[in-house]
Design a protein around this motif. Structure first.
Motif, PDB file in Angstrom:
ATOM      1  N   MET A   1      -4.125 -12.146  32.615  1.00  0.00           N
ATOM      2  CA  MET A   1      -2.882 -11.764  31.961  1.00  0.00           C
ATOM      3  C   MET A   1      -2.623 -10.273  32.189  1.00  0.00           C
ATOM      4  O   MET A   1      -3.477  -9.451  31.896  1.00  0.00           O
ATOM      5  N   GLU A   2      -1.443  -9.957  32.738  1.00  0.00           N
ATOM      6  CA  GLU A   2      -1.128  -8.567  33.053  1.00  0.00           C
ATOM      7  C   GLU A   2      -0.898  -7.763  31.779  1.00  0.00           C
ATOM      8  O   GLU A   2      -0.221  -8.206  30.855  1.00  0.00           O
ATOM      9  N   GLU A   3      -1.472  -6.579  31.741  1.00  0.00           N
ATOM     10  CA  GLU A   3      -1.317  -5.711  30.570  1.00  0.00           C
ATOM     11  C   GLU A   3       0.108  -5.181  30.498  1.00  0.00           C
ATOM     12  O   GLU A   3       0.681  -4.745  31.489  1.00  0.00           O
ATOM     13  N   VAL A  62       2.447   3.782  28.481  1.00  0.00           N
ATOM     14  CA  VAL A  62       1.021   3.682  28.808  1.00  0.00           C
ATOM     15  C   VAL A  62       0.578   2.222  28.820  1.00  0.00           C
ATOM     16  O   VAL A  62       1.194   1.367  28.182  1.00  0.00           O
ATOM     17  N   LYS A  63      -0.471   1.990  29.569  1.00  0.00           N
ATOM     18  CA  LYS A  63      -1.237   0.742  29.478  1.00  0.00           C
ATOM     19  C   LYS A  63      -2.630   1.164  29.013  1.00  0.00           C
ATOM     20  O   LYS A  63      -3.360   1.803  29.785  1.00  0.00           O
ATOM     21  N   PRO A  64      -2.996   0.856  27.766  1.00  0.00           N
ATOM     22  CA  PRO A  64      -4.223   1.425  27.195  1.00  0.00           C
ATOM     23  C   PRO A  64      -5.478   1.216  28.041  1.00  0.00           C
ATOM     24  O   PRO A  64      -6.264   2.142  28.224  1.00  0.00           O
ATOM     25  N   LYS A  65      -5.676   0.009  28.561  1.00  0.00           N
ATOM     26  CA  LYS A  65      -6.897  -0.249  29.324  1.00  0.00           C
ATOM     27  C   LYS A  65      -6.884   0.521  30.638  1.00  0.00           C
ATOM     28  O   LYS A  65      -7.909   1.037  31.089  1.00  0.00           O
ATOM     29  N   ARG A  66      -5.722   0.627  31.257  1.00  0.00           N
ATOM     30  CA  ARG A  66      -5.610   1.335  32.531  1.00  0.00           C
ATOM     31  C   ARG A  66      -5.685   2.845  32.334  1.00  0.00           C
ATOM     32  O   ARG A  66      -6.356   3.550  33.084  1.00  0.00           O
ATOM     33  N   ASP A  67      -4.995   3.329  31.297  1.00  0.00           N
ATOM     34  CA  ASP A  67      -4.857   4.774  31.109  1.00  0.00           C
ATOM     35  C   ASP A  67      -5.907   5.368  30.177  1.00  0.00           C
ATOM     36  O   ASP A  67      -5.983   6.594  30.048  1.00  0.00           O
ATOM     37  N   GLY A  68      -6.694   4.528  29.506  1.00  0.00           N
ATOM     38  CA  GLY A  68      -7.724   5.044  28.611  1.00  0.00           C
ATOM     39  C   GLY A  68      -7.167   5.777  27.410  1.00  0.00           C
ATOM     40  O   GLY A  68      -7.768   6.737  26.917  1.00  0.00           O
ATOM     41  N   VAL A  69      -5.997   5.345  26.929  1.00  0.00           N
ATOM     42  CA  VAL A  69      -5.349   5.980  25.777  1.00  0.00           C
ATOM     43  C   VAL A  69      -5.309   4.993  24.627  1.00  0.00           C
ATOM     44  O   VAL A  69      -5.032   3.811  24.828  1.00  0.00           O
ATOM     45  N   GLU A  70      -5.596   5.471  23.414  1.00  0.00           N
ATOM     46  CA  GLU A  70      -5.598   4.607  22.233  1.00  0.00           C
ATOM     47  C   GLU A  70      -4.638   5.146  21.180  1.00  0.00           C
ATOM     48  O   GLU A  70      -4.331   6.344  21.156  1.00  0.00           O
ATOM     49  N   PRO A 104      -5.694  10.392  22.160  1.00  0.00           N
ATOM     50  CA  PRO A 104      -7.136  10.129  22.043  1.00  0.00           C
ATOM     51  C   PRO A 104      -7.605   9.002  22.968  1.00  0.00           C
ATOM     52  O   PRO A 104      -6.866   8.067  23.259  1.00  0.00           O
ATOM     53  N   LYS A 105      -8.859   9.131  23.377  1.00  0.00           N
ATOM     54  CA  LYS A 105      -9.475   8.096  24.204  1.00  0.00           C
ATOM     55  C   LYS A 105     -10.176   7.045  23.342  1.00  0.00           C
ATOM     56  O   LYS A 105     -10.495   5.959  23.819  1.00  0.00           O
ATOM     57  N   LEU A 106     -10.454   7.405  22.095  1.00  0.00           N
ATOM     58  CA  LEU A 106     -11.117   6.490  21.169  1.00  0.00           C
ATOM     59  C   LEU A 106     -10.116   5.991  20.132  1.00  0.00           C
ATOM     60  O   LEU A 106      -9.124   6.652  19.839  1.00  0.00           O
ATOM     61  N   ARG A 107     -10.404   4.827  19.584  1.00  0.00           N
ATOM     62  CA  ARG A 107      -9.569   4.296  18.507  1.00  0.00           C
ATOM     63  C   ARG A 107      -9.890   5.039  17.215  1.00  0.00           C
ATOM     64  O   ARG A 107     -11.050   5.104  16.798  1.00  0.00           O
TER      65      ARG A 107
END
Length: 478
Positions: A1-3, A62-70, A104-107
């Protein structure tokens, strides 16, 4: 499934002007609706033309998984309308969230333990309000950690962003325990930490009803809106934003349940809102059976399973008030935060022409409270057709236990959960020194007896001398 592309909404809070701009951008990208995510973010539910992004310079797609942004989640949405810690006002949330000007990179979760709408422990970095004004417990579950662990100090409100950035910076060290994190963060930044003097208390409340027009005080209302398909019509949202501006309503709040809340509707303008809802045919009378679900976004299979289960509940006239349900799968990396979890298993390898049906596990939180972070396996490897009956069985168990969390335990079991601890309390300001936690503000390690403190030791809050501390017996629940 595409993000799908998302917009990070700091704390789940945005102004009517910001939401209207987002709606206009979505229209410009060819959409007629937007969706909300469980991290209180905004999702574009269909593919969008990336070549047009430069037309909307106020938006960072953004795409969180691709961009590492939360996204930063917060319980701002619950302020004024649910139980709350006295010092944690709407304005205080906004001042605190304003610190986090970076991506942020973390949640990150910023929450009040006395509300039930927003989960406390679903982040990597969880700030939870303490009884001490402007001080927060910090619970960490960094990537690779299996458990959520308490940081050995209370965090000052205006240090939260510095500490979170320091934690992100030390991830390269791959810290394996909270003690290592504490040492590295303490070396990296100067903070106004306070010693932890007692464990976090998270009271139990049934999950609240969060839809419809509800009164605040004597002359204002809050409105909760929920779409079962999580596709929020852009034309309605724009008209609603205009009405918010007309009524001088400054903020709109997204919930983690893919819905949103508008607070501060003046009583004199309530009819305007009723007419707006009627004009667009908005339903604000959804059944509790279907609202309190966490279902993955853009997952048609999970949504169909939810519809199947809700239909069975409705046909059998089952009450689920206070319960929440989540649908997940064996490969999900999302932390559970519902009372009951329906987990899809991995299918075995298909051999020949046999049709292999999906199977599921059912888990429920201890005392049906997801904030315990303890899940109990109820059944494993059951067929879809067995789920409605088993969920009804769990619902009945919940109501049998409601208000009697220790029912079925022996007196000896209950006593085991209680422990006595000798602590020392400052006679001047009532700050408690606990041997269990030590005093990080003065480099006193955990498990340091009070007798072993130097004579020069002073109260971490009011600086009273060591002689001002008096011995007390504290009874704690394990």
């Amino acid at each position: 499934m595409e993000e799908r592309y998302r917009l990070m909404i700091n704390g789940g809070v945005l102004s009517p002007g910001e939401l209207k701009y987002i709606c206009e951008a979505a229209e410009g990208l060819g959409l007629d609706a937007i969706s909300f995510g469980s991290r209180q973010d905004i999702i574009f539910p269909e593919k969008i033309d990336e070549a047009k992004f430069n037309q909307f310079d106020k938006i960072k797609f953004v795409k969180p998984k691709r961009d590492g942004v939360e996204n930063i989640a917060s319980s701002y949405v619950s302020a004024e309308i649910l139980s709350s810690t006295s010092w944690l006002t709407s304005d205080k949330y906004l001042y605190i969230l304003e610190q986090f000007k970076y991506k942020p990179k973390l949640r990150i979760n910023v929450t009040d333990p006395k509300q039930k709408l927003v989960p406390l422990f679903t982040g990597n970095v969880n700030f939870i309000a303490s009884e001490h004004e402007d001080y927060w417990y910090l619970y960490l579950r960094l990537p690779g950690w299996k458990k959520t662990i308490m940081y050995p100090a209370l965090i000052f409100s205006w240090d939260m962003d510095k500490i979170e950035m320091a934690i992100e910076a030390i991830l390269i060290e791959e810290p394996e325990d909270v003690e290592t994190v504490f040492e590295l963060v303490s070396d990296a930044v100067d903070t106004n930490n306070r010693t932890v003097d007692k464990p976090l208390d998270v009271p139990f409340y049934p999950f609240p009803y969060y839809e419809g027009m509800n009164r605040i005080g004597t002359d204002r209302y809050w409105l909760g809106l929920y779409w079962r398909n999580n596709r929020y019509d852009l034309a309605f949202l724009k008209a609603m934003c205009d009405l918010c501006s007309e009524n001088k309503i400054g903020k709109i709040s997204i919930t983690p349940w893919k819905s949103f809340i508008v607070k501060g509707i003046p009583e004199k303008n309530r009819l305007q809102w009723e007419k707006l809802l009627g004009k667009y045919g908005i339903n604000v009378r959804h059944s509790m059976l279907e609202m309190n679900w966490h279902v993955p976004v853009n997952d048609a299979e999970a949504l169909n399973l939810k519809k199947y289960l809700v239909t069975n509940f409705d046909q059998n006239d089952i009450s689920t008030y206070g319960l929440t349900f989540g649908i997940t799968s064996y490969d999900s990396d999302t932390y559970n935060f519902t009372s009951i979890v329906i987990e899809k298993n991995r299918q075995p390898q298909n051999i020949g022409d046999f049709i292999i049906r999906d199977t599921y596990n059912l888990l429920y939180a201890k005392n049906f409270d997801p904030n315990t972070r303890q899940y109990i396996m109820h059944v494993q490897d059951v067929d879809k057709v067995e789920l409605p009956g088993l969920l009804m069985e769990l619902s009945k168990l919940y109501f049998e236990q409601l208000g009697n969390e220790t029912e079925g335990e022996t007196e000896q079991d209950i006593k085991k959960e209680l422990s006595e601890e000798d602590v020392y309390q400052c006679s001047d300001c009532l700050t408690v020194y606990s041997e269990v936690y030590g005093d990080v503000t003065q480099d006193v390690l955990p498990n340091t007896p009070f007798e072993n403190l130097p004579d020069t030791y002073t109260c971490s809050l009011c600086e009273a001398p060591k002689s001002s501390f008096k011995k007390k017996v504290l009874i704690r629940q394990a």
